[in-house]
Design a protein around this motif. Structure first.
Motif, PDB file in Angstrom:
ATOM      1  N   LYS A 174      61.090  71.696 -66.226  1.00 45.07           N
ATOM      2  CA  LYS A 174      61.687  71.129 -67.438  1.00 45.07           C
ATOM      3  C   LYS A 174      60.810  70.007 -67.984  1.00 45.07           C
ATOM      4  O   LYS A 174      60.304  69.191 -67.230  1.00 45.07           O
ATOM      5  N   GLU A 175      60.651  70.002 -69.288  1.00 47.17           N
ATOM      6  CA  GLU A 175      59.953  68.908 -69.962  1.00 47.17           C
ATOM      7  C   GLU A 175      60.841  68.357 -71.066  1.00 47.17           C
ATOM      8  O   GLU A 175      61.589  69.093 -71.708  1.00 47.17           O
ATOM      9  N   TYR A 176      60.717  67.042 -71.268  1.00 44.51           N
ATOM     10  CA  TYR A 176      61.451  66.368 -72.329  1.00 44.51           C
ATOM     11  C   TYR A 176      60.454  65.653 -73.239  1.00 44.51           C
ATOM     12  O   TYR A 176      59.331  65.356 -72.849  1.00 44.51           O
ATOM     13  N   ARG A 177      60.904  65.369 -74.450  1.00 38.88           N
ATOM     14  CA  ARG A 177      60.171  64.518 -75.373  1.00 38.88           C
ATOM     15  C   ARG A 177      61.087  63.363 -75.766  1.00 38.88           C
ATOM     16  O   ARG A 177      62.298  63.532 -75.890  1.00 38.88           O
ATOM     17  N   ALA A 178      60.491  62.192 -75.945  1.00 43.45           N
ATOM     18  CA  ALA A 178      61.278  61.025 -76.328  1.00 43.45           C
ATOM     19  C   ALA A 178      60.460  60.143 -77.256  1.00 43.45           C
ATOM     20  O   ALA A 178      59.220  60.110 -77.183  1.00 43.45           O
ATOM     21  N   LEU A 179      61.147  59.438 -78.141  1.00 46.76           N
ATOM     22  CA  LEU A 179      60.532  58.416 -78.967  1.00 46.76           C
ATOM     23  C   LEU A 179      60.918  57.057 -78.411  1.00 46.76           C
ATOM     24  O   LEU A 179      62.093  56.793 -78.122  1.00 46.76           O
ATOM     25  N   ALA A 180      59.935  56.188 -78.249  1.00 49.50           N
ATOM     26  CA  ALA A 180      60.173  54.874 -77.657  1.00 49.50           C
ATOM     27  C   ALA A 180      59.062  53.927 -78.089  1.00 49.50           C
ATOM     28  O   ALA A 180      58.022  54.372 -78.607  1.00 49.50           O
ATOM     29  N   PRO A 181      59.238  52.611 -77.911  1.00 42.48           N
ATOM     30  CA  PRO A 181      58.175  51.662 -78.235  1.00 42.48           C
ATOM     31  C   PRO A 181      56.879  52.010 -77.500  1.00 42.48           C
ATOM     32  O   PRO A 181      56.903  52.450 -76.346  1.00 42.48           O
ATOM     33  N   VAL A 182      55.768  51.813 -78.176  1.00 42.04           N
ATOM     34  CA  VAL A 182      54.467  52.172 -77.614  1.00 42.04           C
ATOM     35  C   VAL A 182      54.086  51.202 -76.494  1.00 42.04           C
ATOM     36  O   VAL A 182      54.091  49.984 -76.681  1.00 42.04           O
ATOM     37  N   ARG A 183      53.772  51.773 -75.348  1.00 36.78           N
ATOM     38  CA  ARG A 183      53.237  51.009 -74.222  1.00 36.78           C
ATOM     39  C   ARG A 183      51.904  51.655 -73.851  1.00 36.78           C
ATOM     40  O   ARG A 183      51.864  52.689 -73.194  1.00 36.78           O
ATOM     41  N   ASP A 217      57.854  61.718 -64.090  1.00 34.66           N
ATOM     42  CA  ASP A 217      56.521  61.481 -64.635  1.00 34.66           C
ATOM     43  C   ASP A 217      56.665  61.152 -66.115  1.00 34.66           C
ATOM     44  O   ASP A 217      57.304  61.907 -66.872  1.00 34.66           O
ATOM     45  N   ILE A 218      56.040  60.053 -66.556  1.00 34.92           N
ATOM     46  CA  ILE A 218      56.179  59.592 -67.930  1.00 34.92           C
ATOM     47  C   ILE A 218      54.797  59.358 -68.511  1.00 34.92           C
ATOM     48  O   ILE A 218      53.972  58.663 -67.916  1.00 34.92           O
ATOM     49  N   THR A 219      54.546  59.963 -69.698  1.00 32.66           N
ATOM     50  CA  THR A 219      53.234  59.889 -70.331  1.00 32.66           C
ATOM     51  C   THR A 219      53.382  59.651 -71.825  1.00 32.66           C
ATOM     52  O   THR A 219      54.135  60.369 -72.505  1.00 32.66           O
ATOM     53  N   LEU A 220      52.673  58.658 -72.351  1.00 35.22           N
ATOM     54  CA  LEU A 220      52.599  58.448 -73.795  1.00 35.22           C
ATOM     55  C   LEU A 220      51.593  59.439 -74.365  1.00 35.22           C
ATOM     56  O   LEU A 220      50.399  59.348 -74.078  1.00 35.22           O
ATOM     57  N   ILE A 221      52.056  60.403 -75.162  1.00 36.01           N
ATOM     58  CA  ILE A 221      51.161  61.447 -75.671  1.00 36.01           C
ATOM     59  C   ILE A 221      50.762  61.230 -77.121  1.00 36.01           C
ATOM     60  O   ILE A 221      49.824  61.877 -77.610  1.00 36.01           O
ATOM     61  N   ASP A 222      51.422  60.320 -77.841  1.00 34.73           N
ATOM     62  CA  ASP A 222      51.027  59.999 -79.213  1.00 34.73           C
ATOM     63  C   ASP A 222      51.255  58.512 -79.443  1.00 34.73           C
ATOM     64  O   ASP A 222      52.369  58.076 -79.736  1.00 34.73           O
ATOM     65  N   GLY A 226      54.750  56.843 -80.893  1.00 28.98           N
ATOM     66  CA  GLY A 226      55.570  56.523 -79.738  1.00 28.98           C
ATOM     67  C   GLY A 226      56.240  57.735 -79.131  1.00 28.98           C
ATOM     68  O   GLY A 226      57.355  57.647 -78.611  1.00 28.98           O
ATOM     69  N   LEU A 227      55.544  58.874 -79.153  1.00 35.20           N
ATOM     70  CA  LEU A 227      56.083  60.098 -78.568  1.00 35.20           C
ATOM     71  C   LEU A 227      55.642  60.200 -77.108  1.00 35.20           C
ATOM     72  O   LEU A 227      54.457  60.104 -76.805  1.00 35.20           O
ATOM     73  N   TYR A 228      56.614  60.420 -76.234  1.00 34.48           N
ATOM     74  CA  TYR A 228      56.359  60.500 -74.798  1.00 34.48           C
ATOM     75  C   TYR A 228      56.708  61.882 -74.256  1.00 34.48           C
ATOM     76  O   TYR A 228      57.631  62.540 -74.747  1.00 34.48           O
ATOM     77  N   ARG A 229      55.983  62.277 -73.210  1.00 37.16           N
ATOM     78  CA  ARG A 229      56.352  63.457 -72.425  1.00 37.16           C
ATOM     79  C   ARG A 229      57.016  62.970 -71.145  1.00 37.16           C
ATOM     80  O   ARG A 229      56.462  62.130 -70.426  1.00 37.16           O
ATOM     81  N   LEU A 230      58.179  63.498 -70.852  1.00 36.04           N
ATOM     82  CA  LEU A 230      58.923  63.113 -69.665  1.00 36.04           C
ATOM     83  C   LEU A 230      59.154  64.352 -68.806  1.00 36.04           C
ATOM     84  O   LEU A 230      59.662  65.365 -69.292  1.00 36.04           O
ATOM     85  N   VAL A 231      58.789  64.262 -67.545  1.00 38.53           N
ATOM     86  CA  VAL A 231      58.967  65.384 -66.626  1.00 38.53           C
ATOM     87  C   VAL A 231      59.794  64.901 -65.430  1.00 38.53           C
ATOM     88  O   VAL A 231      59.284  64.185 -64.565  1.00 38.53           O
ATOM     89  N   PRO A 232      61.063  65.276 -65.370  1.00 37.75           N
ATOM     90  CA  PRO A 232      61.886  64.872 -64.224  1.00 37.75           C
ATOM     91  C   PRO A 232      61.681  65.815 -63.043  1.00 37.75           C
ATOM     92  O   PRO A 232      61.652  67.029 -63.202  1.00 37.75           O
ATOM     93  N   HIS A 233      61.531  65.251 -61.862  1.00 37.65           N
ATOM     94  CA  HIS A 233      61.428  66.063 -60.650  1.00 37.65           C
ATOM     95  C   HIS A 233      62.738  66.060 -59.863  1.00 37.65           C
ATOM     96  O   HIS A 233      62.853  66.771 -58.858  1.00 37.65           O
TER      97      HIS A 233
END
Length: 308
Positions: A174-183, A217-222, A226-233
């Protein structure tokens, strides 16, 4: 088959399952036990009497019960409850895929996966039962009410356990996308590992000491939006939302993390659906437990709002 796992003796009514009440004390009558049940709060003696006269209060074997009939602790009782008054969720429920065994949908924000509390008709399960005319539909997994995206449900009881095991045994990708403040430090994938617990009645989950049970796993992809890829294990309640907040990147329009926002922690007031949580279950992939075929599904929904 145990008494607990036996199906309800009452069929769904208009897509909604009958309510199951377990008697929690000895020395009660059927009527007293039902009036004491928290899940039936607001149901008065007159309403119970009408149901009893209609033969709609039954035991696990489907036998109609009189309200004065004595019942023992741990006895299961079944009846239809009145539906709560719910503002309709004004978004569609697109079907991404359907065969004889499963249906995959793009669940919108604010729609519960299945009935719970005051969210009953406004759930993916009840909507699909009504739209498809199939009372046997059941979720193979769940998405939070505020989370949108790919959701898989089974169409036949005979295949339910096989598809639920995919998620219970962590065999689904499963993969998720989220918008959040840029880090910027999150451009390189960060893995969050901790222990999350959520107590019934509390709005929020908490990180506590103890053995790790939540990994993401959390990755800023844009970095521009502020678009992130989130991968829950793992699959703890509110896991991704809590992990993002802990990293200093709370998901846009999250009403609970890092702080509870008054008025938006439950159903939006007066049906306000203008500020969805910017979290999307964007893709789901797994090997079909019946055919071995690789299944891959992608959400057609978008997170269009630019993060602050």
């Amino acid at each position: 088959m145990s008494r607990r796992s036996r199906p309800s003796p009452l069929p769904p009514r208009d897509g909604v399952d009958a309510t199951r009440v377990v008697v929690r004390a000895d020395g009660l009558s059927v009527g007293e036990a039902l009036l004491a049940a928290p899940s039936l709060a607001g149901l008065d003696a007159a309403a119970l009497d009408r149901r009893a006269h209609a033969g709609e209060i039954v035991d696990i074997d489907g036998r109609a019960l009189d309200l004065a009939h004595p019942v023992r602790r741990n006895t299961a009782l079944f009846l239809y409850r009145d539906l709560p008054d719910e503002p309709p969720v004004p978004f569609g429920l697109p079907v991404l895929y359907r065969d004889d065994n499963i249906v995959v949908v793009d669940k919108p924000h604010f729609l519960a996966t299945m009935p719970r509390g005051r969210h009953v008709v406004q759930s993916a399960l009840v909507r699909l039962r009504r739209e498809l005319g199939v009372d046997e539909i059941s979720p193979a997994h769940r998405l939070d009410r505020l989370t949108a995206g790919v959701l898989l449900l089974t169409l036949r009881p005979q295949v339910r356990a096989a598809y639920q095991s995919i998620f219970a045994e962590r065999r689904a990708a499963k993969e998720y996308r989220a918008l959040a403040p840029v880090r910027p430090e999150l451009i390189e994938t960060v893995t969050v590992r901790n222990r999350i617990e959520k107590t019934a009645g509390d709005l929020r989950a908490l990180v506590v000491d103890g053995e790790i049970n939540a990994v993401s796993d959390i990755t800023l992809i844009d970095p521009h939006t502020g678009l992130y890829r989130l991968v829950p294990h793992t699959g703890r309640t509110h896991q991704l939302r809590l992990h993002m907040a802990l990293l200093g990147a709370p998901i846009v329009d999250d009403p609970l993390y890092p702080d509870v926002r008054p008025g938006l922690a439950a159903l939006p007031d007066a049906g306000d659906f203008t500020r969805p949580l910017r979290l999307l279950a964007s893709s789901l992939a797994f090997d079909d437990p019946l055919t071995g075929e690789r299944r891959e599904f992608t959400s057609g929904l978008r997170l269009d709002t630019v993060a602050p």
